[in-house]
Scaffold this motif. Structure first.
Motif, PDB file in Angstrom:
ATOM      1  N   ILE A 284       7.848  -4.969   3.149  1.00 58.08           N
ATOM      2  CA  ILE A 284       7.783  -3.660   3.812  1.00 58.08           C
ATOM      3  C   ILE A 284       7.494  -2.570   2.769  1.00 58.08           C
ATOM      4  CG2 ILE A 284       9.159  -1.913   5.066  1.00 58.08           C
ATOM      5  CD1 ILE A 284       8.502  -4.187   6.898  1.00 58.08           C
ATOM      6  N   GLN A 285       8.201  -2.655   1.649  1.00 58.75           N
ATOM      7  CA  GLN A 285       8.016  -1.649   0.595  1.00 58.75           C
ATOM      8  C   GLN A 285       6.586  -1.683   0.048  1.00 58.75           C
ATOM      9  OE1 GLN A 285       9.629   0.995  -0.205  1.00 58.75           O
ATOM     10  NE2 GLN A 285      11.160   0.407   1.340  1.00 58.75           N
ATOM     11  N   LYS A 286       6.046  -2.893  -0.079  1.00 58.55           N
ATOM     12  CA  LYS A 286       4.677  -3.052  -0.577  1.00 58.55           C
ATOM     13  C   LYS A 286       3.678  -2.403   0.395  1.00 58.55           C
ATOM     14  CE  LYS A 286       1.695  -6.702  -2.176  1.00 58.55           C
ATOM     15  NZ  LYS A 286       1.441  -8.123  -2.063  1.00 58.55           N
ATOM     16  N   LEU A 287       3.971  -2.621   1.686  1.00 60.36           N
ATOM     17  CA  LEU A 287       3.110  -2.035   2.720  1.00 60.36           C
ATOM     18  C   LEU A 287       3.156  -0.518   2.664  1.00 60.36           C
ATOM     19  CD1 LEU A 287       3.762  -4.139   5.956  1.00 60.36           C
ATOM     20  CD2 LEU A 287       1.578  -3.695   4.856  1.00 60.36           C
ATOM     21  N   ILE A 288       4.355  -0.004   2.528  1.00 58.28           N
ATOM     22  CA  ILE A 288       4.529   1.458   2.514  1.00 58.28           C
ATOM     23  C   ILE A 288       3.821   2.059   1.291  1.00 58.28           C
ATOM     24  CG2 ILE A 288       6.286   3.273   2.212  1.00 58.28           C
ATOM     25  CD1 ILE A 288       8.043   1.583   4.138  1.00 58.28           C
ATOM     26  N   GLN A 289       3.876   1.343   0.180  1.00 59.65           N
ATOM     27  CA  GLN A 289       3.208   1.843  -1.026  1.00 59.65           C
ATOM     28  C   GLN A 289       1.682   1.854  -0.872  1.00 59.65           C
ATOM     29  OE1 GLN A 289       4.816   3.526  -3.345  1.00 59.65           O
ATOM     30  NE2 GLN A 289       6.616   3.033  -2.092  1.00 59.65           N
ATOM     31  N   ALA A 290       1.174   1.029   0.066  1.00 56.53           N
ATOM     32  CA  ALA A 290      -0.285   0.992   0.305  1.00 56.53           C
ATOM     33  C   ALA A 290      -0.736   2.154   1.189  1.00 56.53           C
ATOM     34  CB  ALA A 290      -0.664  -0.334   0.954  1.00 56.53           C
ATOM     35  N   GLN A 291       0.226   2.855   1.764  1.00 60.17           N
ATOM     36  CA  GLN A 291      -0.111   3.958   2.670  1.00 60.17           C
ATOM     37  C   GLN A 291      -0.387   5.243   1.879  1.00 60.17           C
ATOM     38  OE1 GLN A 291       3.038   2.323   6.047  1.00 60.17           O
ATOM     39  NE2 GLN A 291       3.220   4.441   5.348  1.00 60.17           N
ATOM     40  N   ALA A 292      -1.129   6.162   2.519  1.00 58.77           N
ATOM     41  CA  ALA A 292      -1.330   7.471   1.904  1.00 58.77           C
ATOM     42  C   ALA A 292      -0.025   8.273   1.976  1.00 58.77           C
ATOM     43  CB  ALA A 292      -2.447   8.210   2.629  1.00 58.77           C
ATOM     44  N   ILE A 293       0.668   8.140   3.097  1.00 67.65           N
ATOM     45  CA  ILE A 293       1.979   8.787   3.263  1.00 67.65           C
ATOM     46  C   ILE A 293       3.027   7.694   3.063  1.00 67.65           C
ATOM     47  CG2 ILE A 293       3.425  10.195   4.808  1.00 67.65           C
ATOM     48  CD1 ILE A 293       0.696  11.498   4.298  1.00 67.65           C
TER      49      ILE A 293
END
Lengths: 98, 234
Positions: B190-199
């Motif tokens: 989940i954290q990896k995914l969030i880091q891939a986001q612009a926000i």
């Protein structure tokens, strides 16, 4: 269901569908009105709208049928050609169900 | 006085569906909800149907009852969805099939049945739920992402075919939100995914509601065939 009642449902559905059509696209209501295909008065979207209306009215009479299956769309003699062919097609579907 | 909106949401007993239902009820709308199980949501404007969206006969009955009692539908929100996070090579075919049944065919059937009722609305809307797993081609979510990919294609084609009726069809693709749907996904992923986001934060149900409300606005009649992803994923 009597064939006369089916025809009445189809004609009433055309009348209801006409409410949403522009004046130049309204279907002339008659027992042998051409609907879809050669000389037909409806484009495919308005045919779908009419069939939905007919299905809903039949549903109110306790009859559950689907008018838009692949067979109906692909048969050479389209059941959507005119009012008589649509009435006969509905009659056939109801009899098949029984 | 403005007419109350009449909105059908699938999958309203938990997660996002529950939040969406409560939001619209707070807004004064009439909400029809459905799920396989009963609900504890009670409200004068809430009408619940026990329905499995893979049951075509049950779907017909729900729409028949809405038509009989309420006459029209302003929006259908195809929210219900299931997921199974697993490596492609380890995903049983039966699981993939079930995901497709609920996520894609459920959306397909409900949308098809809704056309007649939506045509009676002044601003008819179909809103589907997708996911950022589609554009990200997320490993471990092959079956789920493929089903949502199908939903996105369906959205675009329905937009074209139903545009003549004034029905707009759009989708929202949330980035990770803390709901049951992602409870099986590890914190690290989940954290990896969030880091891939612009926000770089978890999305909230309110973020999704915001996009849904945008699609629902009468002024959004020219917005159709679109999928909006949260968090800056594209």
């Amino acid at each position: 269901m009597e064939i006369e009642l089916i025809e009445r449902i189809v004609l009433e559905s055309i009348e209801i569908s006409n409410y949403t059509l522009d004046d130049d696209k309204k279907i002339i209501i008659s027992h042998d009105a051409k609907l879809f295909g050669k000389d037909g008065q409806l484009d495919s979207m308005n045919l779908v709208a009419l069939l939905i209306q007919v299905e809903e009215t039949l549903q109110d009479q306790g009859v559950e049928i689907s008018l838009t299956d692949e067979h109906a769309v692909s048969v050479a003699r389209s059941p959507f050609k005119d009012v008589p062919s649509l009435v006969n097609y509905i009659d056939l579907l109801i009899k098949t169900m029984q | 006085m403005t007419q109350k909106r009449q909105i059908l949401i699938t999958g309203t007993t938990k997660g996002l569906g529950d939040k969406l239902a409560r939001h619209f009820l707070d807004e004064g709308d009439i909400v029809f909800g459905c799920a396989r199980s009963p609900t504890d949501l009670t409200h004068d404007n809430y009408h619940h149907f026990c329905l499995d969206v893979t049951d075509a006969k049950g779907i017909k009955e729900v729409f028949f009852r809405i038509r009989q009692d309420f006459g029209r539908l302003d929006a259908l929100i195809n929210n219900v969805g299931i997921a199974s996070m697993n490596a492609f090579a380890l995903t049983p075919l039966e699981t993939a099939r079930k995901i497709m049944e609920v996520n894609y065919f459920g959306t397909f059937s409900c949308s098809q049945r809704a056309i007649g009722l939506l045509r009676k609305s002044k601003a008819p809307r179909i809103i589907n739920l997708s996911t950022v797993a589609v554009p990200l081609n997320l490993e471990g979510e092959a079956a789920y992402a493929a089903s949502k990919s199908a939903v996105e294609t369906l959205t675009r084609i329905m937009a074209k075919e139903l545009g003549g009726f004034g029905i707009t069809c759009n989708a929202v693709g949330p980035s990770p939100i803390a709901t049951d749907l992602i409870k099986g996904v590890g914190e690290e992923k989940i954290q990896k995914l969030i880091q891939a986001q612009a926000i770089k934060r978890m999305a909230t149900p309110q973020d999704v509601i915001n996009v849904v409300e945008f699609f629902l606005r009468p002024e959004s009649g020219m917005i159709t065939g679109q999928t909006i992803y949260l968090g800056g994923i594209s």
